[in-house]
Design an enzyme around this catalytic site. Structure first.
Site, PDB file in Angstrom:
ATOM      1  N   ASN A  10      47.913  46.950  39.268  1.00  0.00           N
ATOM      2  CA  ASN A  10      47.775  45.971  38.184  1.00  0.00           C
ATOM      3  C   ASN A  10      46.425  46.072  37.512  1.00  0.00           C
ATOM      4  O   ASN A  10      45.410  46.392  38.127  1.00  0.00           O
ATOM      5  CB  ASN A  10      48.026  44.547  38.693  1.00  0.00           C
ATOM      6  CG  ASN A  10      46.742  43.827  39.104  1.00  0.00           C
ATOM      7  OD1 ASN A  10      46.028  43.275  38.263  1.00  0.00           O
ATOM      8  ND2 ASN A  10      46.426  43.872  40.390  1.00  0.00           N
TER       9      ASN A  10
ATOM     10  N   MET B  86      45.699  43.360  35.196  1.00  0.00           N
ATOM     11  CA  MET B  86      45.969  42.134  34.423  1.00  0.00           C
ATOM     12  C   MET B  86      44.733  41.694  33.646  1.00  0.00           C
ATOM     13  O   MET B  86      44.825  41.336  32.474  1.00  0.00           O
ATOM     14  CB  MET B  86      46.401  40.997  35.360  1.00  0.00           C
ATOM     15  CG  MET B  86      47.582  41.319  36.281  1.00  0.00           C
ATOM     16  SD  MET B  86      49.059  41.804  35.418  1.00  0.00           S
ATOM     17  CE  MET B  86      49.606  40.255  34.759  1.00  0.00           C
TER      18      MET B  86
ATOM     19  N   PHE C 226      42.473  39.065  34.504  1.00  0.00           N
ATOM     20  CA  PHE C 226      42.246  37.610  34.517  1.00  0.00           C
ATOM     21  C   PHE C 226      42.914  36.904  33.336  1.00  0.00           C
ATOM     22  O   PHE C 226      42.300  36.081  32.658  1.00  0.00           O
ATOM     23  CB  PHE C 226      40.746  37.270  34.508  1.00  0.00           C
ATOM     24  CG  PHE C 226      39.998  37.599  35.772  1.00  0.00           C
ATOM     25  CD1 PHE C 226      40.644  37.990  36.930  1.00  0.00           C
ATOM     26  CD2 PHE C 226      38.598  37.503  35.792  1.00  0.00           C
ATOM     27  CE1 PHE C 226      39.927  38.293  38.094  1.00  0.00           C
ATOM     28  CE2 PHE C 226      37.871  37.794  36.946  1.00  0.00           C
ATOM     29  CZ  PHE C 226      38.543  38.194  38.089  1.00  0.00           C
TER      30      PHE C 226
ATOM     31  N   ASN D  67      40.525  30.097  43.105  1.00  0.00           N
ATOM     32  CA  ASN D  67      39.780  31.342  42.976  1.00  0.00           C
ATOM     33  C   ASN D  67      39.215  31.396  41.562  1.00  0.00           C
ATOM     34  O   ASN D  67      39.944  31.191  40.589  1.00  0.00           O
ATOM     35  CB  ASN D  67      40.765  32.491  43.249  1.00  0.00           C
ATOM     36  CG  ASN D  67      40.152  33.864  43.132  1.00  0.00           C
ATOM     37  OD1 ASN D  67      39.543  34.193  42.119  1.00  0.00           O
ATOM     38  ND2 ASN D  67      40.338  34.681  44.147  1.00  0.00           N
TER      39      ASN D  67
ATOM     40  N   SER E 230      37.425  41.846  41.413  1.00  0.00           N
ATOM     41  CA  SER E 230      38.533  42.396  40.637  1.00  0.00           C
ATOM     42  C   SER E 230      38.058  43.675  39.955  1.00  0.00           C
ATOM     43  O   SER E 230      36.966  43.703  39.388  1.00  0.00           O
ATOM     44  CB  SER E 230      38.998  41.406  39.576  1.00  0.00           C
ATOM     45  OG  SER E 230      39.807  42.085  38.629  1.00  0.00           O
TER      46      SER E 230
ATOM     47  N   ASN F  68      39.353  44.766  37.298  1.00  0.00           N
ATOM     48  CA  ASN F  68      39.867  44.745  35.930  1.00  0.00           C
ATOM     49  C   ASN F  68      39.020  43.965  34.930  1.00  0.00           C
ATOM     50  O   ASN F  68      39.423  43.784  33.793  1.00  0.00           O
ATOM     51  CB  ASN F  68      41.293  44.191  35.928  1.00  0.00           C
ATOM     52  CG  ASN F  68      42.212  45.050  36.778  1.00  0.00           C
ATOM     53  OD1 ASN F  68      42.146  46.272  36.698  1.00  0.00           O
ATOM     54  ND2 ASN F  68      43.020  44.423  37.609  1.00  0.00           N
ATOM     55  N   THR F  69      37.869  43.464  35.361  1.00  0.00           N
ATOM     56  CA  THR F  69      36.919  42.860  34.430  1.00  0.00           C
ATOM     57  C   THR F  69      35.683  43.745  34.458  1.00  0.00           C
ATOM     58  O   THR F  69      35.028  43.840  35.501  1.00  0.00           O
ATOM     59  CB  THR F  69      36.577  41.412  34.844  1.00  0.00           C
ATOM     60  OG1 THR F  69      37.740  40.606  34.713  1.00  0.00           O
ATOM     61  CG2 THR F  69      35.472  40.831  33.976  1.00  0.00           C
TER      62      THR F  69
ATOM     63  N   LYS G 169      35.228  36.705  47.771  1.00  0.00           N
ATOM     64  CA  LYS G 169      36.281  37.730  47.891  1.00  0.00           C
ATOM     65  C   LYS G 169      35.696  39.093  47.552  1.00  0.00           C
ATOM     66  O   LYS G 169      35.138  39.278  46.471  1.00  0.00           O
ATOM     67  CB  LYS G 169      37.450  37.397  46.968  1.00  0.00           C
ATOM     68  CG  LYS G 169      38.633  38.361  47.151  1.00  0.00           C
ATOM     69  CD  LYS G 169      39.901  37.793  46.545  1.00  0.00           C
ATOM     70  CE  LYS G 169      41.082  38.739  46.720  1.00  0.00           C
ATOM     71  NZ  LYS G 169      42.309  38.180  46.162  1.00  0.00           N
TER      72      LYS G 169
ATOM     73  N   ASN H  35      40.295  42.465  47.995  1.00  0.00           N
ATOM     74  CA  ASN H  35      40.975  42.571  46.711  1.00  0.00           C
ATOM     75  C   ASN H  35      41.710  43.920  46.644  1.00  0.00           C
ATOM     76  O   ASN H  35      41.796  44.626  47.652  1.00  0.00           O
ATOM     77  CB  ASN H  35      39.935  42.436  45.582  1.00  0.00           C
ATOM     78  CG  ASN H  35      40.511  41.719  44.370  1.00  0.00           C
ATOM     79  OD1 ASN H  35      41.605  42.044  43.923  1.00  0.00           O
ATOM     80  ND2 ASN H  35      39.777  40.756  43.850  1.00  0.00           N
ATOM     81  N   THR H  36      42.198  44.281  45.477  1.00  0.00           N
ATOM     82  CA  THR H  36      42.904  45.568  45.301  1.00  0.00           C
ATOM     83  C   THR H  36      41.895  46.716  45.314  1.00  0.00           C
ATOM     84  O   THR H  36      40.693  46.510  45.150  1.00  0.00           O
ATOM     85  CB  THR H  36      43.671  45.569  43.962  1.00  0.00           C
ATOM     86  OG1 THR H  36      42.742  45.298  42.906  1.00  0.00           O
ATOM     87  CG2 THR H  36      44.755  44.506  43.948  1.00  0.00           C
TER      88      THR H  36
ATOM     89  N   GLY I  68      48.002  44.447  51.857  1.00  0.00           N
ATOM     90  CA  GLY I  68      49.035  45.236  52.516  1.00  0.00           C
ATOM     91  C   GLY I  68      49.725  44.545  53.676  1.00  0.00           C
ATOM     92  O   GLY I  68      50.430  45.196  54.445  1.00  0.00           O
TER      93      GLY I  68
END
Ligand code: FMN
Length: 354
Positions: A120, A122, A124, A149, A185, A187-188, A218, A247-248, A295
């Site tokens: 992903n 996404m 946020f 979160n 994350s 993604n930011t 996190k 996280n991922t 996972g």
């Protein structure tokens, strides 16, 4: 209510759709469930494993079981009561940012069904502080422990990031059982740069000045293990109540065919996430609340994380692949393993390997 095996019929239909569209349908279904309280109650009776050995006090509240929903599934707290009906012990909403933001352009969520994994990017997407705060205020008292979160907006420059987190913590402290500062994350742009000692120290000092609610950090699975442990310890020494790991991952070598952006979750993340969690737990077990995520797809895996020191495990991707009976299945399996090992309560399981 009898356990009707609808998931094997529903899953192929959902999986014909774009993953984000399928998520939208899941969310609408959960909202439909919570709009009919007797239906939500019936579902909860079917999915909640309600038994003393799984109960424990965490964040000052009674947790009915140690399986939580990970952040990102219900970013805007729109389906908390519906999700509670799936039998979770607690739910983490968010990531919430100060201002609403649309997230990255679509497509930004991809399935890798053969390995029960997702990717992903996404970014946020969320309704923002004011809307989510109003929603949470309307849910008080929440039917189960809820964590919020929080993260910075995409357009917030690094020097203003601290102010974003402070505003969020101030807004949500009175409405939740714990907070998670998300600095992990992928993604930011620049967010993971906040995983440094100086920022974490000032963030946790500020947070503990604002609230006495537990604030957890996190972390990403992509830090060097020693670095992850060091940062987790810095955060705890500066006042963090605990750590959420992980996280991922943006280690795309874990999944042939992966895109070169976004974060991987699910089975391909399992061992990497466990290694980071395990190392952090070795250092911090007994000193901090430890949440393991990444996972986890079975009771066996959840039990391994609990024994490694997790107070709570969280799931996201396995819920997408295994459907609404996942939490019950995990809890039943944990109970079987406890029975096998002669453990009468979670207190005898958590940290047994430490
Ligand atoms: C689509 C998607 C969106 C996510 N959004 C967030 C988020 O907003 N904040 C966050 O901290 N983690 C987010 N995550 C990460 C999960 O909370 C979790 O840490 C990660 O997926 C590993 O757990 P899993 O393997 O059980 O999915 C997201 C994960 C997915 C798959």
């Amino acid at each position: 209510m009898p356990a009707v095996p609808v998931w094997p019929l529903v899953r192929p239909l959902l999986f014909r759709l774009d993953p984000e569209a399928a998520h939208g349908i899941a969310m609408r279904s959960l909202r439909a469930v919570q709009a009919v309280p007797p239906l939500a109650a019936a579902l909860r009776r079917s999915f909640l494993v309600d038994t003393a050995p799984l109960e424990r006090t965490l964040f000052g509240r009674e947790l009915l079981n140690p399986v939580g929903l990970a952040a990102g599934f219900d970013k805007d707290a729109v389906a908390v009561r519906g999700l509670a009906a799936l039998g979770f012990g607690c739910i983490e909403i968010g990531t919430v940012t100060p201002k609403p933001q649309p997230g990255n352009p679509r497509p930004r969520l991809f399935r890798f069904a053969a390995v029960e994994s997702l990717q992903n990017a996404m970014g946020f997407n969320n309704a923002g502080l004011a809307a989510v705060r109003a929603r949470l205020a309307g849910l008080q008292p929440t039917p189960l422990p809820v964590g919020v979160n929080v993260g910075k907006n995409k357009d917030t420059p690094p020097e203003a990031a601290l102010a974003d987190y402070e505003a969020l913590i101030r807004a949500f402290a009175g409405l939740c059982d714990y907070l998670v500062v998300n600095v992990s994350s992928p993604n930011t742009p620049g967010l993971r740069d906040l995983q440094n000692e100086v920022f974490l120290r000032s963030l946790l000092r500020a947070a503990t000045g604002i609230t006495d609610r537990p604030v957890l950090v996190k972390i990403a699975p992509d830090l060097e293990i020693a670095e992850a442990v060091r940062l987790a310890e810095v955060a705890v020494d500066a006042g963090a109540a605990g750590v959420v790991a992980t996280n991922t991952t943006n280690d795309y070598s874990l999944l042939p065919g992966a895109k070169d952006f976004g974060g991987l979750s699910g089975r391909v993340l399992k061992e990497k996430s466990f290694r980071v969690f395990d190392a952090v737990a070795r250092r911090l077990f007994g000193r901090a609340v430890l949440v393991s995520v990444g996972g986890i797809d079975s009771g066996t895996e959840a039990y391994r994380r609990l024994r490694a020191g997790a107070d709570l495990v969280q799931v996201y991707t396995a819920l997408v692949y295994q459907g609404p009976a996942l939490v019950r299945r995990i809890n039943e399996e944990i109970l079987e393993l406890m029975e096998r090992d002669g453990a009468k309560g979670l207190g005898e399981v958590i940290g047994a390997d430490r």
